[in-house]
Motif scaffolding. Structure first.
Motif, PDB file in Angstrom:
ATOM      1  N   LYS A 103      -3.594  35.641 -25.159  1.00  0.00           N
ATOM      2  CA  LYS A 103      -3.242  36.209 -24.085  1.00  0.00           C
ATOM      3  C   LYS A 103      -1.760  35.021 -22.763  1.00  0.00           C
ATOM      4  O   LYS A 103      -1.261  35.354 -21.460  1.00  0.00           O
ATOM      5  CB  LYS A 103      -3.924  36.577 -22.842  1.00  0.00           C
ATOM      6  N   VAL A 172     -10.996  43.222 -33.919  1.00  0.00           N
ATOM      7  CA  VAL A 172     -10.475  42.498 -31.840  1.00  0.00           C
ATOM      8  C   VAL A 172     -10.733  44.392 -31.602  1.00  0.00           C
ATOM      9  O   VAL A 172     -11.509  44.288 -30.053  1.00  0.00           O
ATOM     10  CB  VAL A 172      -9.320  42.747 -32.082  1.00  0.00           C
ATOM     11  N   TYR A 173     -10.941  45.392 -32.095  1.00  0.00           N
ATOM     12  CA  TYR A 173     -10.897  46.688 -31.512  1.00  0.00           C
ATOM     13  C   TYR A 173     -12.195  46.803 -31.420  1.00  0.00           C
ATOM     14  O   TYR A 173     -13.467  48.299 -30.337  1.00  0.00           O
ATOM     15  CB  TYR A 173     -10.187  47.864 -32.319  1.00  0.00           C
ATOM     16  N   PRO A 268       0.155  44.210 -31.825  1.00  0.00           N
ATOM     17  CA  PRO A 268       1.131  44.497 -30.050  1.00  0.00           C
ATOM     18  C   PRO A 268      -0.121  44.096 -29.069  1.00  0.00           C
ATOM     19  O   PRO A 268       0.373  44.230 -28.079  1.00  0.00           O
ATOM     20  CB  PRO A 268       1.444  45.416 -31.177  1.00  0.00           C
ATOM     21  N   ARG A 269      -0.927  44.899 -29.776  1.00  0.00           N
ATOM     22  CA  ARG A 269      -2.230  45.120 -28.924  1.00  0.00           C
ATOM     23  C   ARG A 269      -2.807  44.325 -28.724  1.00  0.00           C
ATOM     24  O   ARG A 269      -4.173  44.640 -27.675  1.00  0.00           O
ATOM     25  CB  ARG A 269      -2.545  46.418 -28.561  1.00  0.00           C
ATOM     26  N   ALA A 271      -2.886  41.676 -27.415  1.00  0.00           N
ATOM     27  CA  ALA A 271      -3.479  40.409 -25.967  1.00  0.00           C
ATOM     28  C   ALA A 271      -4.149  41.093 -24.601  1.00  0.00           C
ATOM     29  O   ALA A 271      -4.768  40.883 -24.118  1.00  0.00           O
ATOM     30  CB  ALA A 271      -2.016  40.326 -25.072  1.00  0.00           C
ATOM     31  N   GLU A 272      -4.069  42.768 -24.547  1.00  0.00           N
ATOM     32  CA  GLU A 272      -4.316  43.481 -23.696  1.00  0.00           C
ATOM     33  C   GLU A 272      -5.851  43.764 -24.478  1.00  0.00           C
ATOM     34  O   GLU A 272      -6.732  44.422 -23.097  1.00  0.00           O
ATOM     35  CB  GLU A 272      -3.480  44.601 -23.313  1.00  0.00           C
ATOM     36  N   GLU A 273      -6.438  43.857 -25.345  1.00  0.00           N
ATOM     37  CA  GLU A 273      -7.457  44.533 -26.284  1.00  0.00           C
ATOM     38  C   GLU A 273      -8.388  43.047 -26.111  1.00  0.00           C
ATOM     39  O   GLU A 273     -10.042  43.485 -26.007  1.00  0.00           O
ATOM     40  CB  GLU A 273      -7.688  44.992 -27.417  1.00  0.00           C
TER      41      GLU A 273
END
Ligand SMILES: Nc1ncnc2c1ncn2[C@@H]1O[C@H](COP(=O)(O)OP(=O)(O)OP(=O)(O)O)[C@@H](O)[C@H]1O
Ligand SMILES: [Mg+2]
Lengths: 274, 407
Positions: A103, A172-173, A268-269, A271-273
């Motif tokens: 992050k 991560v998801y 790519p996602r 950092a926000e997840e």
């Protein structure tokens, strides 16, 4: 997406992270690195007692080595299995464990997974060195086979890395993946000839009146092949079969391609997840 | 045409707002893969260019997308539309702390972070002492960073981020942390980086600092780029735009505040006690506020900001700092700030005046550019800078007599 030039630039980072993993592993324990030997030996003893002395599982006699020892037979399967198990669990958890870094700074994220898996591969290699020395006491001189062993370790590392990348990205998801993995690993363990010889698996089995090519199906499991290869080189003292070699190489390459594909897509996602 | 160091082209970033954080497969399966979330655009078609060697500021309200934009520049976030480009090595210091590993010591973290930024072990060995010294953490460098205070954490992060010699430095809201001494060091380091032609992009709510620090500023509002331009211009525009609680009438440039107390007039009284708009360096003068209130105001703070016309803040005295806050004001009256020796050097100055509550957060009345005045040459007779230090030179211990301009 991580470009090749970025990966080259990340060399130093990869080295640093791998060293960090290796150094940090037994940092706060008194016995330190001795644990890396104590753990598999303890498991080995437990399994040897249960499967050999209680359940009377007989190890095959090594051809041409003539070795007949359940503990050594077991170690040749147990250590590669441990590498898969811990390498995959830790490698898969790498993005979560390093959420703070992800992050705050940019770098190709797969370096995290790579360094974790590599550090366990190194540990696996060290364990094998100890086993190789122990083999000398029972008369198995394995030195000429070691280059081939190193090659198998490399192929297995690619395999574990590919799996860890793909599953780690999905994890991560959906954090459930890591819990599912715990169950899947138990199944996988017994679906691999670690505590029993492969000869216990019949070539054909009858299921609802149909004849199933049991052994062929069983051998789809790449870990069956990996274990067979380590055993050929260290226990039997002979070359592994070309079929095994081609199969695991193929599986490793495909796993890496798919795993990395998933990882780069989802990265790519991160950092926000996280 | 100057080179562009950082650019954003039509950058849009969409976030999902989950009503219920959904990380479990069960929930996903039950909803057949559709988690409940709303999407919103945290950045909406933002395009800007930061010229190389300049300091660029991002301002805007909380949640306006400043950090998001900075993270897109740092490639930590990936824009959904558009692209960001950075020429050269980027070093980012985002919100609280750099990417540190809490269990590792400060030393290990320096090496770890350095190698993330692409430095070799050798380069880091060479810089190590500078980094530690700048952070002022010599004693703590082998302790795990989880035991650091938040100020120490930020200091180390900042020290690593600037000492790895990036071409572009991205800084988010960290200048406020750290003690005064460290802030001063940071200021000096910024100046040094600028001289070396490095580009800095900085996010902060400290508008005063931003005004001095930045060449250009971009104003974001709900993810939309509202304005880009010279620092002073954008800040003035922002300030007058945001604080319009109940705007009072505007003979001055901009005026805002809740209105319970008002500054009816501000004047400068010269040597003879008469209002004037011209004073001389070294003169005695008085700034007089004429106020009136609609109700009794407890402990009001009267403040004054003297700036040059190009926006550089020269001085900002107020009654709170001076320990001279009146217990209460009611009705009309006047408050004086008497300066026994005005040390401003010749030029044109502008003053902002305000009455705030004791916390200095809530303005009753604030008048921007309430008055302009000129300072003409007097004594001391310096020609450089904005203010005179009113010092005395001695040579080998002897005071020299003032020499006349012509022989
Ligand atoms: N990972 C995330 N997931 C969902 N929403 C997010 C995420 N990160 C930021 N946001 C949202 O995006 C918007 C912009 O956030 P951002 O952090 O860029 O604001 P900011 O301008 O830096 O605010 P501040 O002045 O408080 O630092 C906010 O509404 C925030 O809630
Ligand atoms: Mg922010």
């Amino acid at each position: 997406m991580a470009s090749v030039s970025e990966l080259v630039e990340a060399r130093e980072l990869f080295r640093n992270l791998t060293l960090r993993e290796l150094r940090g592993k037994y940092k706060q324990s008194t016995l330190g690195w001795a644990w890396s030997m104590i753990n598999p030996l303890a498991t080995m003893l437990i399994f040897a007692v249960i499967f050999h002395y209680v359940l009377k599982v007989e190890p095959p006699t090594g051809k041409p080595s003539g070795l007949h020892s359940f503990p050594f037979f077991l170690l040749c399967g147990l250590l590669p299995w441990n590498f898969l198990s811990v390498g995959l669990t830790a490698g898969m958890g790498a993005p979560l464990a390093n959420a703070g870094l992800i992050k705050k700074v940019y770098f190709p994220r797969e370096v995290l997974t790579a360094s974790v898996v590599t550090s366990w591969a190194v540990q696996f290699a060290i364990e094998l060195v100890v086993v190789v020395i122990a083999f000398l006491f029972v008369g198995n001189v394995t030195f000429q086979w070691l280059p081939a062993v190193v090659m198998v370790i490399l192929i297995q590392t690619v395999f574990v890395y590919g799996l860890a990348l793909g599953l780690g990205a999905i994890n991560v998801y959906f954090r459930d993946v890591q819990h599912f993995l715990g169950i899947a690993m138990q199944l996988w363990f017994y679906a691999t000839p670690i505590v029993y010889p492969i000869t216990l698996i019949p070539a054909h089995a009858k299921l609802f009146g149909h004849s199933l090519p049991m052994r062929a199906l069983y051998e789809l499991n790449p870990m069956v092949r990996f274990v067979a290869m380590y055993r050929d080189l260290l226990y039997n003292l002979r070359w592994f079969s070309l079929a095994d070699f081609l199969y695991v190489t193929g599986v490793a390459v495909v796993t890496l391609a798919i795993g990395r594909g998933i990882f780069l897509r989802l990265e790519p996602r991160f950092a926000e997840e996280l | 045409m100057s080179e562009v160091a950082v650019s954003a082209e039509h950058v849009s970033k969409r976030f999902r707002l989950y009503h219920e954080r959904n990380n479990s497969l069960k929930v996903t399966l039950m909803r057949r893969g559709r988690a409940k979330f709303e999407e919103f655009w945290a950045l909406d078609d933002v395009s800007l260019e930061v010229p190389k060697g300049t300091t660029f500021g991002l301002i805007g309200e909380n949640g306006s997308g400043k950090s998001t934009l900075l993270k897109c520049m740092a490639k930590i976030l990936h824009p959904d539309k558009g692209i960001t480009n950075v020429n050269g090595k980027v070093s980012a210091l985002l919100e609280v702390g750099a990417g540190f590993h809490p269990e590792l010591s400060g030393r290990d973290n320096i090496y770890l972070n350095g190698s993330i930024l692409g430095l070799s072990k050798k380069e880091l060995d060479a810089k190590f002492d500078t980094i530690v010294e700048f952070a002022g953490l010599e004693q703590f460098i082998d302790a795990p960073v989880k035991n650091y205070s938040s100020g120490m954490y930020v200091r180390l992060g900042f020290s690593v981020a600037i000492n790895v010699e990036p071409d572009v430095l991205l800084v988010d809201e960290v200048l406020a942390v750290g003690d005064e001494n460290f802030q001063r060091k940071c200021g000096e380091k910024f100046a040094e980086l600028r001289e070396q032609g490095k580009t800095i992009v900085v996010v902060s709510h400290a508008l005063g600092t931003m005004r001095n620090l930045c060449d250009h500023i971009a104003l974001l509002d709900h993810g939309v780029l509202k304005k880009v331009g010279p620092a002073t211009e954008v800040i003035d525009n922002y300030v007058s735009g945001t604080h319009t609680d109940r705007i009072a009438d505007g003979d001055a440039d901009a005026r805002w505040g809740s209105g319970e107390a008002r500054i009816d007039k501000i004047e400068i009284l010269g040597l003879n006690g008469q209002p004037t708009s011209i004073v001389h360096t070294g003169d005695r003068c008085t700034f007089r506020y004429h106020y009136s209130t609609t109700e009794a105001i407890k402990r009001p703070v009267f403040g004054l900001a003297v700036s040059t016309v190009d926006g550089t803040l020269v001085a900002g005295p107020n009654t709170r700092d001076a320990g001279a806050v009146p217990e209460k004001i009611d009705g009309t009256g006047h408050v004086d700030l008497t300066v026994s020796k005005l040390l401003l050097l010749p030029g044109r100055y502008s003053i902002d005046v305000g009455i705030f509550d004791f916390t200095c957060v809530h303005p009753f009345d604030f008048r921007q550019h309430a008055l302009r005045f000129d300072v003409e040459a007097g004594q001391p007779h310096d020609t450089q800078g904005l203010v005179s230090l009113d010092g005395t030179w001695t040579v080998n211990g002897a005071t020299l007599r003032l020499t006349p301009d012509s022989p």
